[in-house]
Write a protein that holds these residues in place. Structure first.
Motif, PDB file in Angstrom:
ATOM      1  N   GLN A  46       0.817  -1.220   0.000  1.00  0.00           N
ATOM      2  CA  GLN A  46       0.000   0.000   0.000  1.00  0.00           C
ATOM      3  C   GLN A  46       0.849   1.267   0.000  1.00  0.00           C
ATOM      4  OE1 GLN A  46      -2.747  -0.125   3.273  1.00  0.00           O
ATOM      5  NE2 GLN A  46      -3.692  -2.046   2.605  1.00  0.00           N
ATOM      6  N   LEU A  47       2.092   1.162   0.464  1.00  0.00           N
ATOM      7  CA  LEU A  47       2.943   2.354   0.553  1.00  0.00           C
ATOM      8  C   LEU A  47       3.207   2.936  -0.823  1.00  0.00           C
ATOM      9  CD1 LEU A  47       5.696   1.610   3.243  1.00  0.00           C
ATOM     10  CD2 LEU A  47       3.877   3.291   3.359  1.00  0.00           C
ATOM     11  N   GLU A  48       2.978   4.254  -0.889  1.00  0.00           N
ATOM     12  CA  GLU A  48       3.212   4.941  -2.154  1.00  0.00           C
ATOM     13  C   GLU A  48       3.618   6.371  -1.856  1.00  0.00           C
ATOM     14  OE1 GLU A  48       0.859   6.088  -6.298  1.00  0.00           O
ATOM     15  OE2 GLU A  48      -0.128   4.886  -4.750  1.00  0.00           O
ATOM     16  N   PHE A  49       4.725   6.786  -2.350  1.00  0.00           N
ATOM     17  CA  PHE A  49       5.203   8.154  -2.094  1.00  0.00           C
ATOM     18  C   PHE A  49       4.592   9.114  -3.117  1.00  0.00           C
ATOM     19  CE2 PHE A  49       8.372  11.598  -2.659  1.00  0.00           C
ATOM     20  CZ  PHE A  49       8.238  12.157  -1.392  1.00  0.00           C
ATOM     21  N   ASP A  50       3.897  10.146  -2.566  1.00  0.00           N
ATOM     22  CA  ASP A  50       3.235  11.129  -3.425  1.00  0.00           C
ATOM     23  C   ASP A  50       3.754  12.516  -3.069  1.00  0.00           C
ATOM     24  OD1 ASP A  50       1.611  12.721  -4.894  1.00  0.00           O
ATOM     25  OD2 ASP A  50      -0.284  11.991  -4.075  1.00  0.00           O
ATOM     26  N   PRO A  51       4.745  13.034  -3.749  1.00  0.00           N
ATOM     27  CA  PRO A  51       5.313  14.355  -3.433  1.00  0.00           C
ATOM     28  C   PRO A  51       4.293  15.469  -3.557  1.00  0.00           C
ATOM     29  CG  PRO A  51       6.159  13.544  -5.543  1.00  0.00           C
ATOM     30  CD  PRO A  51       5.418  12.412  -4.917  1.00  0.00           C
ATOM     31  N   GLU A  52       3.319  15.318  -4.470  1.00  0.00           N
ATOM     32  CA  GLU A  52       2.292  16.356  -4.619  1.00  0.00           C
ATOM     33  C   GLU A  52       1.407  16.435  -3.372  1.00  0.00           C
ATOM     34  OE1 GLU A  52       1.788  18.685  -6.875  1.00  0.00           O
ATOM     35  OE2 GLU A  52       3.701  18.028  -7.724  1.00  0.00           O
ATOM     36  N   ARG A  53       1.127  15.245  -2.775  1.00  0.00           N
ATOM     37  CA  ARG A  53       0.313  15.220  -1.540  1.00  0.00           C
ATOM     38  C   ARG A  53       1.038  15.932  -0.412  1.00  0.00           C
ATOM     39  NH1 ARG A  53      -4.225  15.881   1.087  1.00  0.00           N
ATOM     40  NH2 ARG A  53      -4.302  14.699   3.030  1.00  0.00           N
ATOM     41  N   LEU A  54       2.370  15.722  -0.343  1.00  0.00           N
ATOM     42  CA  LEU A  54       3.171  16.386   0.697  1.00  0.00           C
ATOM     43  C   LEU A  54       3.104  17.900   0.526  1.00  0.00           C
ATOM     44  CD1 LEU A  54       5.091  16.100   3.094  1.00  0.00           C
ATOM     45  CD2 LEU A  54       6.989  15.926   1.473  1.00  0.00           C
ATOM     46  N   ASN A  55       3.182  18.367  -0.726  1.00  0.00           N
ATOM     47  CA  ASN A  55       3.093  19.812  -0.983  1.00  0.00           C
ATOM     48  C   ASN A  55       1.720  20.358  -0.590  1.00  0.00           C
ATOM     49  OD1 ASN A  55       5.713  19.887  -1.965  1.00  0.00           O
ATOM     50  ND2 ASN A  55       5.075  19.526  -4.099  1.00  0.00           N
ATOM     51  N   THR A  56       0.687  19.555  -0.887  1.00  0.00           N
ATOM     52  CA  THR A  56      -0.681  19.971  -0.546  1.00  0.00           C
ATOM     53  C   THR A  56      -0.860  20.104   0.966  1.00  0.00           C
ATOM     54  OG1 THR A  56      -1.540  18.850  -2.514  1.00  0.00           O
ATOM     55  CG2 THR A  56      -3.124  19.365  -0.760  1.00  0.00           C
ATOM     56  N   ILE A  57      -0.321  19.128   1.698  1.00  0.00           N
ATOM     57  CA  ILE A  57      -0.431  19.146   3.171  1.00  0.00           C
ATOM     58  C   ILE A  57       0.287  20.360   3.749  1.00  0.00           C
ATOM     59  CG2 ILE A  57       0.310  17.975   5.280  1.00  0.00           C
ATOM     60  CD1 ILE A  57      -0.190  15.315   3.804  1.00  0.00           C
ATOM     61  N   GLU A  58       1.491  20.607   3.249  1.00  0.00           N
ATOM     62  CA  GLU A  58       2.262  21.744   3.766  1.00  0.00           C
ATOM     63  C   GLU A  58       1.551  23.066   3.483  1.00  0.00           C
ATOM     64  OE1 GLU A  58       6.115  21.233   2.001  1.00  0.00           O
ATOM     65  OE2 GLU A  58       6.867  20.059   3.717  1.00  0.00           O
ATOM     66  N   ALA A  59       0.946  23.187   2.314  1.00  0.00           N
ATOM     67  CA  ALA A  59       0.208  24.417   1.981  1.00  0.00           C
ATOM     68  C   ALA A  59      -1.004  24.584   2.896  1.00  0.00           C
ATOM     69  CB  ALA A  59      -0.234  24.362   0.515  1.00  0.00           C
ATOM     70  N   ARG A  60      -1.701  23.466   3.168  1.00  0.00           N
ATOM     71  CA  ARG A  60      -2.884  23.531   4.040  1.00  0.00           C
ATOM     72  C   ARG A  60      -2.488  23.894   5.467  1.00  0.00           C
ATOM     73  NH1 ARG A  60      -8.113  24.851   4.518  1.00  0.00           N
ATOM     74  NH2 ARG A  60      -9.280  23.413   5.845  1.00  0.00           N
ATOM     75  N   LEU A  61      -1.393  23.306   5.958  1.00  0.00           N
ATOM     76  CA  LEU A  61      -0.931  23.625   7.314  1.00  0.00           C
ATOM     77  C   LEU A  61      -0.504  25.091   7.416  1.00  0.00           C
ATOM     78  CD1 LEU A  61       1.111  20.413   8.284  1.00  0.00           C
ATOM     79  CD2 LEU A  61      -1.019  21.229   9.332  1.00  0.00           C
ATOM     80  N   ASN A  62       0.113  25.614   6.369  1.00  0.00           N
ATOM     81  CA  ASN A  62       0.497  27.035   6.363  1.00  0.00           C
ATOM     82  C   ASN A  62      -0.738  27.924   6.419  1.00  0.00           C
ATOM     83  OD1 ASN A  62       3.256  26.532   6.257  1.00  0.00           O
ATOM     84  ND2 ASN A  62       3.334  26.541   4.005  1.00  0.00           N
TER      85      ASN A  62
END
Length: 563
Positions: A292-308
């Motif tokens: 199930q593990l899958e690295f999604d760099p776009e998801r990481l960017n989305t999370i960081e933008a939402r937290l900001n």
């Protein structure tokens, strides 16, 4: 009550440690011996104004410490202590104050550092120091209404509570009207501001605990490689040829053989078998997670933008998402209130009118009850003054005129004590009474009544019997003793009649040692007490006649106390 008092390097006192008892303690001695210095020390201990002049010459600081014992859990000191975060255990309060030679004060209550104002607040519930020219609450018209309410007890308190509930609602409604009636331009600017804030918050579509969930997901994605390697290594350690499961399965197979030969190995076999199947399930679970593990760099960017985005809102509107949502709810109500300003003002005006009507009714009821108790208090005070040979005195609890719509937190009344001690003379405010002897008797009459209601642990009289003699002196002595029935009383006195009424008699003297003057305190036994009262009667020379007179005073005092 004040149980123990320790004084170091204070004025001419190098060191004193005193223990006090319940009832009446009298301090006597020659003028200048240091009687008032002890009272000054107690006054500073409970928050009085300090000065470097109090520090004994040549010393760095003066120290005063007192142990107070409280009578029951309803003592007002408990509530005052709770308000400032001080624990009171075993019904004891220890006050400590240090004054440096530079004039700086360090105050402690039960070992906790406090401000001088806090010390004064707690101290006011423990000791009332009353000097010849120090009126304090009883002589200050600002406190007369409160004293009347204390005397009225539960009946007045119940009526006041009903009034106060309405008053608080009235005040809150008045503030709302005032806010709505502010400058229209200011209101328009305010509306623009909070509308922008609400839009910004609503646009974010916040969800409770969203930030925590996003942060956890971010941590997982940021450490993807480390997590993947850990799971992969774990799986490979369990599954495969010559790996963990192979060896555990081999051990299980051989234990089966052993158990067939000897049944004592069945329990060991059971444990290994159980472990094998647990490890097998764990290996399958790790494998599923790896798939199930899958690295999604776009998801990481989305999370960081939402937290900001969330953090930016936190900086403006609250430290948590819950606080931001709550703030949005508040300004939404405010927007509605401003938008519907005119109709809202009409509603509040109607509410104010209704509250004023109810307040007048409750206020008049409170006034009526107070006036009933004022009559009783007047009769009580006149009876006390008569015992002090002031039977010509006229006393009145006067209700001063007020506006019909002047609502205050304590009711609609302005109350002041009025008195005249001379027939034919007009009544004057109690605070204007000037005669020292009359003032002493009036104060004692009031203290006799209010000491039962004020809950003060200890009362100190500093030469309040000045200017009286003869039968009045005897009456004052009896009155001071009456007060000591309800509160511990300490009294500096030059009257032998007062000294004779003492439950404990302390003699204050000056002594000189190594060229320095200091104060000493001696608790007098009966023979010493007779000699001291004799000195107070005759002055310097003590004769057999003065000793007989002193014994007679003591006998009279004992007879009065026994009855």
């Amino acid at each position: 009550m004040l149980k123990e008092l320790t004084i170091r390097n204070f004025a001419i006192i190098d060191y004193l440690s005193l223990s006090f008892e319940e009832g009446l303690t009298v301090l006597t001695g020659e003028t200048g011996a240091g009687k008032s210095i002890i009272i000054d020390a107690i006054h500073l201990l409970v928050g009085g104004r300090g000065s470097s002049e109090f520090v004994r010459h040549g010393e760095k600081k003066a120290e005063i410490e007192g142990l107070f014992l409280l009578d029951g859990s309803d003592h007002p000191c408990y509530e005052k202590a709770r308000e400032v975060g001080i624990e009171v255990e075993d019904e004891m309060v220890v006050l400590r104050r240090e004054i440096s030679s530079q004039g700086k004060s360090v105050c402690r209550i039960n070992g906790k550092l406090v401000t001088l104002s806090t010390l004064r607040e707690i101290g006011s519930a423990l000791i009332d120091v009353h000097g010849q020219h120090e009126h304090q609450e009883l002589m200050n018209d600002r406190f007369h209404l409160g004293l009347l309410d204390q005397y009225g007890g539960k009946e007045v308190q119940t009526a006041h509570d009903s009034y106060l509930d309405l008053y608080n609602e009235y005040e809150e409604t008045s503030k709302q009207i005032q806010k709505l009636n502010e400058n229209e331009q200011q209101m328009a600017h305010r509306l623009d501001l909070i509308q922008f804030q609400l839009n910004e918050i609503q646009k974010a579509k916040l969800v409770l605990n969203e930030d925590e969930e996003l942060f956890n997901e971010k941590e997982k994605l940021s450490n993807f490689e480390k997590l993947f390697d850990a799971l992969k290594t774990s799986y490979e350690s369990l599954q495969g040829e010559q790996k963990g499961l192979d060896w555990t399965g081999l051990a299980m197979s051989h234990l089966e053989t052993a158990a067939e030969i000897d049944t004592q190995f069945e329990k060991i076999l059971e444990g290994v078998s159980h472990s094998f199947y647990i490890l097998e399930d764990a290996a399958r679970s790790v494998s599923a997670q790896l798939n199930q593990l899958e690295f999604d760099p776009e998801r990481l960017n989305t999370i960081e933008a939402r937290l900001n985005e969330i953090n930016a809102l936190k900086r403006k509107y609250g430290s948590t998402i819950e606080e931001i949502i709550e703030y949005a709810s508040q300004i939404e109500e405010e927007i509605e209130s401003i938008t519907n300003r005119e109709s809202r003002i009409r509603q509040l005006d109607e509410k104010i009118a209704s509250l004023q009507k109810d307040l007048r009714l409750e206020g008049r009821n409170l006034t009526s009850i107070r006036k009933k108790w004022a009559k009783k208090l007047t009769q009580k005070i006149l009876a006390q003054l008569k015992e002090l040979y002031m039977d010509k005195t006229v006393f009145d609890v006067r209700f001063l005129p007020t506006k019909d719509d002047l609502f205050k937190s304590d009711g609609m009344d302005n109350v002041e004590f009025y008195i005249t001690t001379n027939p034919g003379e007009p009544l004057k405010p109690l605070s204007k009474v000037a005669s020292g002897g009359e003032l002493s008797r009036i104060m004692l009459a009031l203290k006799t009544i209010f000491s039962k209601h004020q809950g003060i642990t200890s009362i100190i009289f500093d030469e309040v019997d000045t200017g009286v003699s003869g039968r009045v002196a005897q009456a004052i002595a009896e009155k001071i003793h009456q007060i000591s029935v309800h509160s511990q009383v300490m009294c500096i006195s030059h009257l032998p009649q007062v000294a004779a009424m003492a439950d404990s008699h302390l003699f204050i003297a000056k002594k000189t040692s190594n060229g320095r003057t200091s104060t000493s305190v001696t608790k007098l036994e009966i023979a010493q007490k007779i000699s001291e009262i004799g000195r107070m009667i005759s002055g310097v020379e003590i004769t057999d006649l003065t000793k007989e007179h002193a014994k007679e005073l003591l006998q009279i005092a004992n007879s009065i106390k026994n009855t």
